[in-house]
Design a protein around this motif. Sequence first.
Motif, PDB file in Angstrom:
ATOM      1  N   CYS A 138       1.634  -1.326   5.859  1.00  0.00           N
ATOM      2  CA  CYS A 138       1.106   0.025   5.606  1.00  0.00           C
ATOM      3  C   CYS A 138       0.195   0.014   4.384  1.00  0.00           C
ATOM      4  CB  CYS A 138       2.261   1.012   5.415  1.00  0.00           C
ATOM      5  SG  CYS A 138       3.181   1.385   6.931  1.00  0.00           S
ATOM      6  N   VAL A 139       0.664  -0.654   3.325  1.00  0.00           N
ATOM      7  CA  VAL A 139      -0.160  -0.769   2.119  1.00  0.00           C
ATOM      8  C   VAL A 139      -1.436  -1.545   2.412  1.00  0.00           C
ATOM      9  CG1 VAL A 139      -0.251  -1.711  -0.225  1.00  0.00           C
ATOM     10  CG2 VAL A 139       1.833  -0.581   0.592  1.00  0.00           C
ATOM     11  N   PHE A 153      -3.043  -1.914   5.252  1.00  0.00           N
ATOM     12  CA  PHE A 153      -3.969  -1.138   6.087  1.00  0.00           C
ATOM     13  C   PHE A 153      -4.733  -0.121   5.246  1.00  0.00           C
ATOM     14  CE2 PHE A 153      -4.932   2.607   8.607  1.00  0.00           C
ATOM     15  CZ  PHE A 153      -5.606   2.062   9.691  1.00  0.00           C
ATOM     16  N   VAL A 154      -3.998   0.653   4.443  1.00  0.00           N
ATOM     17  CA  VAL A 154      -4.647   1.671   3.608  1.00  0.00           C
ATOM     18  C   VAL A 154      -5.609   1.017   2.613  1.00  0.00           C
ATOM     19  CG1 VAL A 154      -4.249   3.463   1.883  1.00  0.00           C
ATOM     20  CG2 VAL A 154      -2.738   3.304   3.882  1.00  0.00           C
ATOM     21  N   TRP A 155      -5.184  -0.072   1.996  1.00  0.00           N
ATOM     22  CA  TRP A 155      -6.023  -0.743   0.998  1.00  0.00           C
ATOM     23  C   TRP A 155      -7.304  -1.292   1.630  1.00  0.00           C
ATOM     24  CZ3 TRP A 155      -6.664  -1.335  -4.063  1.00  0.00           C
ATOM     25  CH2 TRP A 155      -7.439  -2.419  -4.527  1.00  0.00           C
ATOM     26  N   ALA A 176      -9.589   1.720   2.663  1.00  0.00           N
ATOM     27  CA  ALA A 176     -10.065   2.504   1.520  1.00  0.00           C
ATOM     28  C   ALA A 176     -11.046   1.728   0.651  1.00  0.00           C
ATOM     29  CB  ALA A 176      -8.879   2.973   0.680  1.00  0.00           C
TER      30      ALA A 176
END
Length: 415
Positions: free
Chosen positions: A53-54, A56-58, A61
């Motif tokens: 999850c981290v 993917f977001v990183w 973004a």
Amino acid sequence: MARRERVMRMSVELPLWRALAGYRVLTMLYAVGFFATAYDGFARPWVAVGYYCVLFVWTVATLPKVASAASCTKRFLAADLTIALTGILLTTVADAHERIQSGGPTLPSIWTAGSVLAFAIKGGWRWAAFASTAVAVANLVERGTPARDTIHNVILVWVASIAIGYVVEVARASERTLARALEIEATTRERERLARDIHDGVLQVLAMVQRRGAVLGGEAAELGRMAGEQEVALRTLVAGGLVPVSRVSQDAAEGAVVRAVEEPAEQPAEQAGPVDLRSLLASFAAARVNLAEPGAPVLLPAPAAKELAAAVGAALDNVRRHAGEDARAWILVEDEPDEVIITVRDDGPGIPEGRLAQAEGEGRLGVAQSIRGRLRDLGGSAELISTPGQGTEVELTVPKERKDKNVRRGKAGQR
């Protein structure tokens, strides 16, 4: 002719940054997909889920951060490498020990290589060596023992990242060298154009004042002496000139910047078409200058016709200056299917062997710039044949249609 400045940027880095952004997204999806297919084999899958999850977001973004060298800051690189190393070390917590020992991939898998490549593109091979070494240490800690496949993967990433970093450094140096060469070429062309205009006007006036002043004597002789000094100083300035230093953009990804490329401004509609060369040459006909021309119009693009007529004028000036006021000259215009040939011949004493080279060394650029320089810029040629005691013949050849090498070079640089 009015001219304007054009900016060209040359960069091999922008495609690398774009490829890196795509690589990060694809490898992140690959890591997530591989985890989904092997979900049941993980000892603590919730740890892997949290990490992905981290990740993917990183990855999503921070896509703007890997768009250029300016946006890819040191702080971002440090954070990106930390996430990659954390994922490698968390593998021992999330995955089963048997899978790790059997050569199972780490949580970030090949996404880690994207972080190392960012170091390579941003800072060169030294930065790449630092990042790949940190990844190698983390992989050895995660595996516990230096297995053969682990060593193989570590060496592969280390060599590849350093090689890419070195290539980037070489490419940057090549861009600066190419920008410098293009700028020197453009500045030289502009300096030659100015030299022709100055030679056709100011220098010849100063030379005439010097000669007339010496004949008249008195105060006129002093004025002639001063004109001669200014003529020498101006010739030296024209022959030497100053070349500005190439600039490099603040964003290294945008590559080298060339600002010395000049191009003709757009011509008005009424001047865009071809003109009859005969109308420009008619003013040269005189009592001691015979003009022989075709009965039909000799059409050339307006800029080429004006430059060709100016070259003819420069040749006639040389006749009057070196062969004397009583010398006769003949101008012959030949309109061939693919080119226009103009021959200027006189009955003067001719040019001694080696005199042209000596004149260029003294800064006298009448033949070198006003004649040959003009024809070279038009894509043509100027041949000078002179035999002492038998006069001089100058043959000017200009193609009716040509492709401008400088325009093609500028477009290639922009691409």
